[in-house]
Design a protein around this motif. Structure first.
Motif, mmCIF file in Angstrom:
data_model
loop_
_atom_site.group_PDB
_atom_site.id
_atom_site.type_symbol
_atom_site.label_atom_id
_atom_site.label_comp_id
_atom_site.label_asym_id
_atom_site.label_seq_id
_atom_site.Cartn_x
_atom_site.Cartn_y
_atom_site.Cartn_z
ATOM 1 N N CYS A 4 21.351 -9.437 10.855
ATOM 2 C CA CYS A 4 21.764 -8.130 11.382
ATOM 3 C C CYS A 4 21.246 -6.990 10.513
ATOM 4 O O CYS A 4 20.767 -5.972 11.030
ATOM 5 C CB CYS A 4 23.285 -8.066 11.476
ATOM 6 N N VAL A 5 21.329 -7.148 9.209
ATOM 7 C CA VAL A 5 20.849 -6.108 8.297
ATOM 8 C C VAL A 5 19.341 -5.930 8.458
ATOM 9 O O VAL A 5 18.820 -4.799 8.471
ATOM 10 C CB VAL A 5 21.199 -6.456 6.843
ATOM 11 N N VAL B 43 22.260 2.022 18.484
ATOM 12 C CA VAL B 43 22.552 0.818 17.709
ATOM 13 C C VAL B 43 23.180 -0.215 18.641
ATOM 14 O O VAL B 43 24.152 0.095 19.331
ATOM 15 C CB VAL B 43 23.518 1.132 16.557
ATOM 16 N N ARG C 63 27.872 -6.892 16.212
ATOM 17 C CA ARG C 63 27.798 -7.092 14.768
ATOM 18 C C ARG C 63 26.990 -6.016 14.059
ATOM 19 O O ARG C 63 27.385 -5.538 12.986
ATOM 20 C CB ARG C 63 27.218 -8.473 14.476
ATOM 21 N N GLN C 64 25.848 -5.652 14.625
ATOM 22 C CA GLN C 64 25.034 -4.627 13.969
ATOM 23 C C GLN C 64 25.805 -3.310 13.866
ATOM 24 O O GLN C 64 25.741 -2.610 12.840
ATOM 25 C CB GLN C 64 23.733 -4.415 14.741
ATOM 26 N N GLU C 65 26.529 -2.966 14.899
ATOM 27 C CA GLU C 65 27.296 -1.730 14.912
ATOM 28 C C GLU C 65 28.410 -1.769 13.856
ATOM 29 O O GLU C 65 28.632 -0.783 13.146
ATOM 30 C CB GLU C 65 27.903 -1.531 16.305
ATOM 31 N N ARG D 8 17.578 -6.438 11.120
ATOM 32 C CA ARG D 8 17.334 -5.716 12.373
ATOM 33 C C ARG D 8 17.673 -4.235 12.254
ATOM 34 O O ARG D 8 16.985 -3.379 12.832
ATOM 35 C CB ARG D 8 18.145 -6.373 13.492
ATOM 36 N N LEU D 9 18.722 -3.941 11.523
ATOM 37 C CA LEU D 9 19.076 -2.536 11.307
ATOM 38 C C LEU D 9 17.991 -1.815 10.514
ATOM 39 O O LEU D 9 17.666 -0.656 10.807
ATOM 40 C CB LEU D 9 20.412 -2.435 10.566
ATOM 41 N N LEU E 20 26.764 -1.455 10.342
ATOM 42 C CA LEU E 20 26.303 -0.091 10.080
ATOM 43 C C LEU E 20 27.489 0.840 9.827
ATOM 44 O O LEU E 20 27.431 1.688 8.926
ATOM 45 C CB LEU E 20 25.473 0.419 11.254
#
Length: 223
Positions: free
Chosen positions: A61-62, A16, A20-22, A64-65, A25
């Motif tokens: 970000c969501v 990950v 921000r993405q981390e 991309r996750l 999540l």
């Protein structure tokens, strides 16, 4: 989950992107299968100074996750549910939830007089950990959550030590308790357990020295 943030995909742990993405999540995993509000995610990332585009950036970000999870054939998925998002996952696949469940089972076994079974469950619970919770994440509010998880781990360790002392395993616990008190010098319960283990093992002088060391540390750190 218990340690650095990690999500297991079909072919191993997912990587990950940090930042921000981390953070997002981690927040979704901590509230697995429950709605996490967009405003809360904004606060986690920017705290008191979010930009005007904060909600849009969270959406990106969501998205991309979702692609990351789908591309790795993960059983984990994210859906939109007002006022935010839900991370869908089997609760048996989330280490923090497994840990909580095992500790609860251990306490029930202890209350029913099944001390050996309680010890085995606590060992399994603590074995899920791979270090301090959520290490490397930059988010004040999540740091508080991580501290709470780490506190629960230490409480589980202390409970196991107490139960094993009750089972008369004083000699075999001394080394582990010495390491634990070195790593957690302000945990008075652990130090008390070390003193008991030493005393009941016929090492009264060392038990007294452990007491003196603890008193000195508390005096230096807390006055």
């Amino acid at each position: 989950m218990l340690g650095p943030l990690q999500v297991r995909g079909k072919d191993g742990p997912l990587r990950v992107p940090p930042g921000r993405q981390e953070v997002i999540l981690a927040a979704l995993l901590l509230e697995a299968n429950r709605v996490v509000g967009t405003n809360y995610l904004v606060d986690l990332i920017w705290e008191d100074n979010p930009p005007e585009t904060a909600r849009t950036q969270v959406q990106i970000c969501v998205s991309r996750l979702r692609k990351l999870l789908a591309g790795a054939d993960s059983t984990v998925s994210i859906s939109t549910r007002p006022p935010g998002y839900v991370l869908h996952v089997d609760t048996g696949d989330v280490d923090s939830l497994l840990f909580t469940g095992l500790v609860a089972m251990a306490r029930r076994q202890r209350d029913e007089g099944e001390t050996e079974k309680a010890v085995a469950l606590l060992k399994s619970a603590v074995a899920l950990w791979q270090g301090d919770s959520l290490t490397g994440l930059v988010s004040g509010p999540l740091a508080n959550k991580a501290h709470q998880l780490d506190e629960e781990r230490l409480s589980a360790v202390e409970l196991r030590m107490q139960l094993e002392l009750e089972l008369g395993r004083h000699d075999r616990l001394v080394g582990e308790l010495q390491l634990l008190t070195h790593e957690n010098p302000l945990r008075e319960r652990l130090r008390g357990q070390l003193m008991c283990a030493l005393y009941w093992s016929g090492r009264q002088a060392e038990a007294l020295e452990a007491f003196r060391t603890g008193r000195r540390i508390l005096d230096q750190e807390l006055g």
